[in-house]
Write an enzyme that holds these catalytic residues in place. Structure first.
Site, PDB file in Angstrom:
ATOM      1  N   ASP A 254      49.728  32.077 -17.710  1.00  0.00           N
ATOM      2  CA  ASP A 254      49.414  33.481 -18.010  1.00  0.00           C
ATOM      3  C   ASP A 254      50.548  34.139 -18.773  1.00  0.00           C
ATOM      4  OD1 ASP A 254      47.732  32.772 -15.448  1.00  0.00           O
ATOM      5  OD2 ASP A 254      46.736  34.358 -16.581  1.00  0.00           O
TER       6      ASP A 254
HETATM    7  C1  LIG Z   1      43.575  29.173 -20.328  1.00  0.00           C
HETATM    8  S1  LIG Z   1      43.607  30.099 -18.920  1.00  0.00           S
HETATM    9  C2  LIG Z   1      45.292  30.102 -18.379  1.00  0.00           C
HETATM   10  C3  LIG Z   1      45.496  30.942 -17.163  1.00  0.00           C
HETATM   11  O1  LIG Z   1      45.021  32.231 -17.403  1.00  0.00           O
HETATM   12  C4  LIG Z   1      44.841  30.315 -15.924  1.00  0.00           C
HETATM   13  O2  LIG Z   1      45.530  29.142 -15.585  1.00  0.00           O
HETATM   14  C5  LIG Z   1      44.871  31.301 -14.792  1.00  0.00           C
HETATM   15  O3  LIG Z   1      45.835  31.401 -14.081  1.00  0.00           O
HETATM   16  C6  LIG Z   1      43.707  32.188 -14.671  1.00  0.00           C
HETATM   17  O4  LIG Z   1      43.852  33.167 -13.684  1.00  0.00           O
HETATM   18  P1  LIG Z   1      42.648  34.191 -13.447  1.00  0.00           P
HETATM   19  O5  LIG Z   1      43.134  35.042 -12.307  1.00  0.00           O
HETATM   20  O6  LIG Z   1      41.455  33.381 -13.130  1.00  0.00           O
HETATM   21  O7  LIG Z   1      42.496  34.998 -14.721  1.00  0.00           O
END
Ligand SMILES: CSC[C@@H](O)[C@@H](O)C(=O)COP(=O)(O)O
Length: 364
Positions: A254
């Site tokens: 993220d």
């Molecule tokens: C290509 S998606 C990369 C990250 O955003 C993913 O690993 C993740 O942590 C998603 O978290 P989320 O809370 O489902 O948005």
């Protein structure tokens, strides 16, 4: 054909409601920025790249039918609404980076005396729409670099005389596939590429409590693709790495700080610790739009905390004892020292090389 989480044509945006998967495949119409903010905040669309793309496209569909009296009014609209969209979820940096780029573009177009307001709007819409194609191309490049790095690592570990690597078993966490991006996926793009090369023996995906992105979404994508795949619970990772000869872990991100510290879905950090213990390479796959060189380390990343209900309930069913306190951080930060390589669309970098390498790439 991989699953499509975002359907867009000029003036129209729909997203696949990820809260309903895998039970129901239902698309939601996103009419503008208010809808965009809500679907991101409620996690009907999620995954760092998808959040940025849907956020920006929600502004595109709002701006498209509007008439603006001046370029200044259009610029103010773009700036105000993009900054608002950044507030929907704080940890992933992709929305903030996309917003900053589009605001810079709007400022340049506003100052350019050779274009009128209609042309400015057209160029803003085109720049926003370009994100969809670019994300898929970037993911394909991430897939190719990542698969190569994993296979090379296996060959090196076996000794040069062992010849080229055979098929590999990998582990991934959360959902980083077509549903989390414009298509193909980041860490799941690496898995996809291994499969395309005929080198994927098996992929393990974690359940990813509490929101179950692994069990609901990654498992759904893997079954859809007919990949050899097995679901494990988050608490099984140490046992899995001991028992199943996993060649590498590959996860998404993220936000990656300048020193390589990486925020990703809660549980990533403990998987990295366990991978280190078992000598299993741990890769982070992320586009440059997830890399935040403005912060020196992971200590500066704001970690989103989500409602208790995501922990106490599965769907409508309460599983936790009423009255218990909950702590529900949605992400954790994996220290750079646990990361073997950061796989980007421009190559794979060791955390210590990342800052200099990306700065050089951005300058050229
Ligand atoms: C290509 S998606 C990369 C990250 O955003 C993913 O690993 C993740 O942590 C998603 O978290 P989320 O809370 O489902 O948005």
């Amino acid at each position: 054909m991989s699953l499509q989480s975002i359907k867009y044509s000029r003036g129209s945006l729909e997203i696949l409601d990820q809260l309903l998967l895998p039970g129901q495949s239902k698309y939601l119409v996103v009419r503008g920025v208010e809808d965009g903010w809500k679907v991101i905040n409620k996690m009907q669309v999620r995954g760092a790249p998808a959040i940025a793309i849907v956020g920006c496209l929600s502004l595109a569909v709002e701006v498209n039918p509007e008439e603006f009296g001046s370029k200044k009014l259009l610029r103010q609209e773009i700036e105000g609404k993009l900054n608002y969209l950044v507030s929907a979820r704080p940890t992933a940096v992709n929305m903030k980076i996309a917003a900053d780029e589009l605001i810079t573009l709007a400022n340049e177009l506003d100052k350019d005396e050779n274009i009128d307001v209609a042309e400015m709007k057209h160029r803003f819409l085109s720049a926003t729409e370009a994100m969809l194609k670019k994300d898929i191309a970037d993911n394909r490049a991430i897939g190719a670099h990542g698969a190569k790095a994993i296979l090379q690592g296996v060959t090196e570990a076996a000794g040069a005389s062992a010849g080229s690597a055979g098929s590999v078993r990998v582990l991934t966490h959360c959902n980083t596939g077509s549903l989390a991006t414009a298509g193909y996926g980041t860490a799941l793009g690496v898995v996809r590429q291994l499969a395309e090369l005929g080198k994927l023996e098996h992929v393990y995906c974690t359940e990813t409590r509490p929101y179950n992105q692994g069990a609901r979404l990654t498992a759904y994508e893997l079954v859809h693709e007919k990949f050899p795949a097995t679901l494990v619970l988050d608490s099984m990772v140490a046992a899995l790495l001991r028992a199943k000869n996993v060649a590498a872990v590959v996860v998404g991100a993220d936000r990656v700080a300048a020193n390589g510290d990486t925020a990703n879905k809660i549980g990533t950090y403990q998987i990295a610790v366990v991978a280190k213990h078992h000598g299993v390479p741990f890769y982070v796959a992320a586009p440059l739009t997830s890399i935040d060189l403005a912060i020196p380390s992971g200590d500066h990343i704001i970690i989103e905390e989500r409602p208790d209900r995501e922990m106490t309930h599965v769907g409508e069913h309460r599983i936790a004892a009423p009255g218990i306190n909950c702590w529900n951080p949605a992400f954790d930060v994996t220290p750079a020292s646990l990361i073997t390589g950061i796989i980007t669309e421009r190559g794979v970098f060791k955390p210590a090389e990342l800052n200099a390498a990306i700065t050089k790439l951005l300058e050229s």
